[in-house]
Design a protein around this motif. Structure first.
Motif, PDB file in Angstrom:
ATOM      1  N   THR A  24       0.904  -1.326   0.021  1.00 29.03           N
ATOM      2  CA  THR A  24      -0.057  -0.026   0.039  1.00 29.03           C
ATOM      3  C   THR A  24       0.879   1.317   0.091  1.00 29.03           C
ATOM      4  OG1 THR A  24      -0.018  -0.053   2.443  1.00 29.03           O
ATOM      5  CG2 THR A  24      -1.995  -1.262   1.163  1.00 29.03           C
ATOM      6  N   GLU A  25       1.980   1.156   0.424  1.00 28.94           N
ATOM      7  CA  GLU A  25       3.055   2.257   0.447  1.00 28.94           C
ATOM      8  C   GLU A  25       3.707   2.646  -0.949  1.00 28.94           C
ATOM      9  OE1 GLU A  25       2.878   4.485   2.983  1.00 28.94           O
ATOM     10  OE2 GLU A  25       1.422   2.959   3.678  1.00 28.94           O
ATOM     11  N   GLY A  26       3.757   1.395  -1.831  1.00 30.04           N
ATOM     12  CA  GLY A  26       4.285   2.075  -3.113  1.00 30.04           C
ATOM     13  C   GLY A  26       4.798   0.463  -3.654  1.00 30.04           C
ATOM     14  N   ARG A  27       5.426   0.667  -4.834  1.00 31.17           N
ATOM     15  CA  ARG A  27       6.011  -0.541  -5.703  1.00 31.17           C
ATOM     16  C   ARG A  27       7.280  -0.462  -5.827  1.00 31.17           C
ATOM     17  NH1 ARG A  27       2.153  -2.373 -10.452  1.00 31.17           N
ATOM     18  NH2 ARG A  27       0.999  -2.933  -8.527  1.00 31.17           N
ATOM     19  N   LYS A  28       8.351  -1.487  -5.688  1.00 25.41           N
ATOM     20  CA  LYS A  28       9.668  -1.497  -6.086  1.00 25.41           C
ATOM     21  C   LYS A  28       9.743  -2.468  -6.986  1.00 25.41           C
ATOM     22  CE  LYS A  28      11.253  -1.873  -1.942  1.00 25.41           C
ATOM     23  NZ  LYS A  28      12.183  -1.994  -0.731  1.00 25.41           N
ATOM     24  N   ILE A  29      10.663  -2.388  -8.053  1.00 26.98           N
ATOM     25  CA  ILE A  29      10.928  -3.430  -9.102  1.00 26.98           C
ATOM     26  C   ILE A  29      12.562  -3.543  -9.205  1.00 26.98           C
ATOM     27  CG2 ILE A  29      10.535  -4.434 -11.402  1.00 26.98           C
ATOM     28  CD1 ILE A  29       7.919  -2.729 -11.490  1.00 26.98           C
ATOM     29  N   LEU A  30      12.935  -4.841  -9.093  1.00 27.37           N
ATOM     30  CA  LEU A  30      14.253  -5.153  -9.141  1.00 27.37           C
ATOM     31  C   LEU A  30      14.716  -6.064 -10.267  1.00 27.37           C
ATOM     32  CD1 LEU A  30      17.382  -4.548  -7.825  1.00 27.37           C
ATOM     33  CD2 LEU A  30      16.836  -6.255  -6.309  1.00 27.37           C
ATOM     34  N   ALA A  31      15.525  -5.809 -11.237  1.00 28.30           N
ATOM     35  CA  ALA A  31      16.083  -7.210 -11.947  1.00 28.30           C
ATOM     36  C   ALA A  31      16.662  -8.096 -11.161  1.00 28.30           C
ATOM     37  CB  ALA A  31      17.002  -6.525 -13.057  1.00 28.30           C
ATOM     38  N   LEU A  32      16.347  -9.261 -11.226  1.00 25.19           N
ATOM     39  CA  LEU A  32      16.993 -10.318 -10.241  1.00 25.19           C
ATOM     40  C   LEU A  32      18.758 -10.458 -10.478  1.00 25.19           C
ATOM     41  CD1 LEU A  32      15.834 -12.236  -8.333  1.00 25.19           C
ATOM     42  CD2 LEU A  32      15.821 -13.771  -9.834  1.00 25.19           C
ATOM     43  N   TRP A  33      18.660 -10.249 -12.028  1.00 30.74           N
ATOM     44  CA  TRP A  33      20.281 -10.367 -12.010  1.00 30.74           C
ATOM     45  C   TRP A  33      21.092  -9.064 -11.861  1.00 30.74           C
ATOM     46  CZ3 TRP A  33      21.105 -15.090 -10.917  1.00 30.74           C
ATOM     47  CH2 TRP A  33      20.265 -16.321 -11.130  1.00 30.74           C
ATOM     48  N   SER A  34      20.879  -8.257 -10.871  1.00 28.46           N
ATOM     49  CA  SER A  34      21.364  -6.855 -10.951  1.00 28.46           C
ATOM     50  C   SER A  34      22.560  -6.948  -9.879  1.00 28.46           C
ATOM     51  CB  SER A  34      20.519  -5.976 -10.971  1.00 28.46           C
ATOM     52  OG  SER A  34      19.639  -5.982  -9.670  1.00 28.46           O
ATOM     53  N   ASP A  35      22.315  -5.929  -8.775  1.00 31.13           N
ATOM     54  CA  ASP A  35      22.927  -5.936  -7.338  1.00 31.13           C
ATOM     55  C   ASP A  35      22.736  -6.941  -6.524  1.00 31.13           C
ATOM     56  OD1 ASP A  35      25.056  -4.104  -5.944  1.00 31.13           O
ATOM     57  OD2 ASP A  35      23.448  -4.501  -4.798  1.00 31.13           O
ATOM     58  N   LYS A  36      23.569  -7.999  -6.331  1.00 31.94           N
ATOM     59  CA  LYS A  36      23.690  -9.230  -5.749  1.00 31.94           C
ATOM     60  C   LYS A  36      23.039  -8.841  -4.090  1.00 31.94           C
ATOM     61  CE  LYS A  36      25.834 -13.437  -4.461  1.00 31.94           C
ATOM     62  NZ  LYS A  36      27.194 -14.394  -4.525  1.00 31.94           N
ATOM     63  N   GLU A  37      23.935  -7.608  -3.642  1.00 33.40           N
ATOM     64  CA  GLU A  37      23.368  -7.528  -2.202  1.00 33.40           C
ATOM     65  C   GLU A  37      22.044  -7.074  -2.165  1.00 33.40           C
ATOM     66  OE1 GLU A  37      25.191  -8.544   0.098  1.00 33.40           O
ATOM     67  OE2 GLU A  37      26.621  -9.494  -1.318  1.00 33.40           O
ATOM     68  N   THR A  38      21.613  -6.116  -2.841  1.00 29.70           N
ATOM     69  CA  THR A  38      20.392  -5.703  -2.699  1.00 29.70           C
ATOM     70  C   THR A  38      19.298  -6.694  -2.972  1.00 29.70           C
ATOM     71  OG1 THR A  38      20.982  -3.568  -3.899  1.00 29.70           O
ATOM     72  CG2 THR A  38      18.823  -3.810  -3.885  1.00 29.70           C
ATOM     73  N   VAL A  39      19.458  -7.670  -3.948  1.00 32.63           N
ATOM     74  CA  VAL A  39      18.453  -8.814  -3.952  1.00 32.63           C
ATOM     75  C   VAL A  39      18.435  -9.366  -2.746  1.00 32.63           C
ATOM     76  CG1 VAL A  39      18.119 -10.944  -5.298  1.00 32.63           C
ATOM     77  CG2 VAL A  39      18.846  -8.721  -6.580  1.00 32.63           C
ATOM     78  N   LYS A  40      19.378  -9.787  -2.129  1.00 35.89           N
ATOM     79  CA  LYS A  40      19.519 -10.664  -1.149  1.00 35.89           C
ATOM     80  C   LYS A  40      18.804  -9.912  -0.050  1.00 35.89           C
ATOM     81  CE  LYS A  40      23.892 -13.703  -1.319  1.00 35.89           C
ATOM     82  NZ  LYS A  40      24.916 -14.095  -0.734  1.00 35.89           N
TER      83      LYS A  40
END
Length: 344
Positions: free
Chosen positions: A295-311
């Motif tokens: 409800t606060e927003g939407r975030k989208i991240l390419a799975l094969w991008s920044d490994k630490e952010t994905v983790k």
């Protein structure tokens, strides 16, 4: 004319002919006439992506409810970033990743005819032979003004106003994407149609044909649709983000190196039925996406991008026991989702 100059011109002509054929080779096996494909879908050129000329790119793109801010993170694998606000003023952000290193172009269009500008990024892969030469990455904006990601590889050839494989086949003002891939001796033609900010793969009758269509690979152009011969099992990936194939919660994930020393990712999902499954998104095409929606927003991240952010995102998903929906199927022999949608 000197012999050396003749040789240079011949070589250049061969290169241009070869590159042109890479883009056009799938059209030699397309089982649709020009009339059956319909009109080219209109797209609006925004800018050319060139990593050596980042300072020339616009800071704002006319997409979404009120436009989007463009940024490129040169310090991390997050790469291209788009951000904006939905119709309620809630933020959204998309980390597209380091895609388009060989160049590409940005476009805008209303792909699903909902009067909200959508985003298109077309970029080259450097593939040759039967390898896809380009990718299309889209963000369609839903009724709330939030983006929904989609990516597909192909043999795309585009100009400033049209993409040959993006058409309006049935004249309803919504886009269809002609998606072709090669497998087990056949070219496979699928149609994806845009509606409600999603891409749905057509299974069955659409226009004069029933999809998918199969065209036998030959040594010369061949447009005749056929049934695969006994013993042949040509497979086309399902890249649709329309309907999830399962829903549950994530219980764990691993990040390990395979036999070729490439890092592979897999996760375990406990379905609503209680059954636990293992999913392995594909790294080779690099098109899998992770969405965090609330409800606060939407975030989208390419799975094969920044490994630490994905983790970090994955650890939060597991700890908070968020609902996870999986979309798409890259391979026939394992669960290989293209989109991991998380509802907080």
């Amino acid at each position: 004319m000197k012999t050396s100059l003749k040789l240079i011109l011949i070589a250049c002509s061969y290169v241009f002919y070869f590159v042109g054929n890479l883009f056009a080779q799938h059209l030699d096996y397309l089982p649709l006439t020009k009339a059956e494909r319909g009109k080219p879908f209109p797209i609006r050129y925004l800018a050319t992506f060139d990593t050596s000329k980042l300072n020339e790119l616009p800071k704002q793109f006319p997409i979404g409810m009120n436009g989007a801010e463009f940024n490129f993170d040169t310090e991390s694998e997050l790469g291209i970033t788009l951000s904006g606000k939905d119709k309620f003023g809630k933020p959204w952000v998309v980390y597209i990743g380091n895609k388009g290193g060989l160049g590409g172009d940005f476009f805008a269009a209303d792909l699903d005819k909902n009067r909200i500008g959508d985003f298109i990024f077309l970029f080259y892969t450097g593939g040759n032979g039967l390898a896809p030469t380009a990718h299309i990455y889209t963000l369609l904006f839903d009724a709330t003004g939030r983006p929904v990601p989609f990516e597909a590889e192909g043999y795309f050839d585009w100009e400033k106003k049209t993409l040959a494989d993006l058409v309006d086949m049935n004249g309803d003002g919504k886009a269809e994407l002609v998606f072709m891939n090669f497998d087990d001796g056949y070219w496979i033609t699928n149609i994806y149609k845009a509606s409600g900010a999603r891409w749905q793969r057509v299974n069955g009758k659409f226009g004069k044909h029933s999809f998918p269509l199969y065209t036998r690979f030959t040594n010369r152009p061949n447009h005749a649709a056929v049934k695969p011969q006994p013993g042949r099992h040509p497979f086309a990936p399902d890249l649709a983000n329309h309907t999830p194939f399962t829903t549950g919660r994530m219980t764990g994930f691993t990040w390990a190196k395979d036999a070729s020393d490439e890092e592979e990712f897999s996760c375990t999902i406990q379905e609503t039925s209680g059954k636990e499954i293992t999913c392995t998104p594909d790294r080779w095409y690099g098109s899998a996406q992770l969405v965090m929606d609330s409800t606060e927003g939407r975030k989208i991240l390419a799975l094969w991008s920044d490994k630490e952010t994905v983790k970090t995102w994955l650890e939060e998903i597991i700890k908070q026991r968020y609902t996870v929906s999986l979309f798409g199927k890259r391979f026939a022999d394992n669960l290989s989702p293209e989109l991991i949608w998380v509802s907080k």
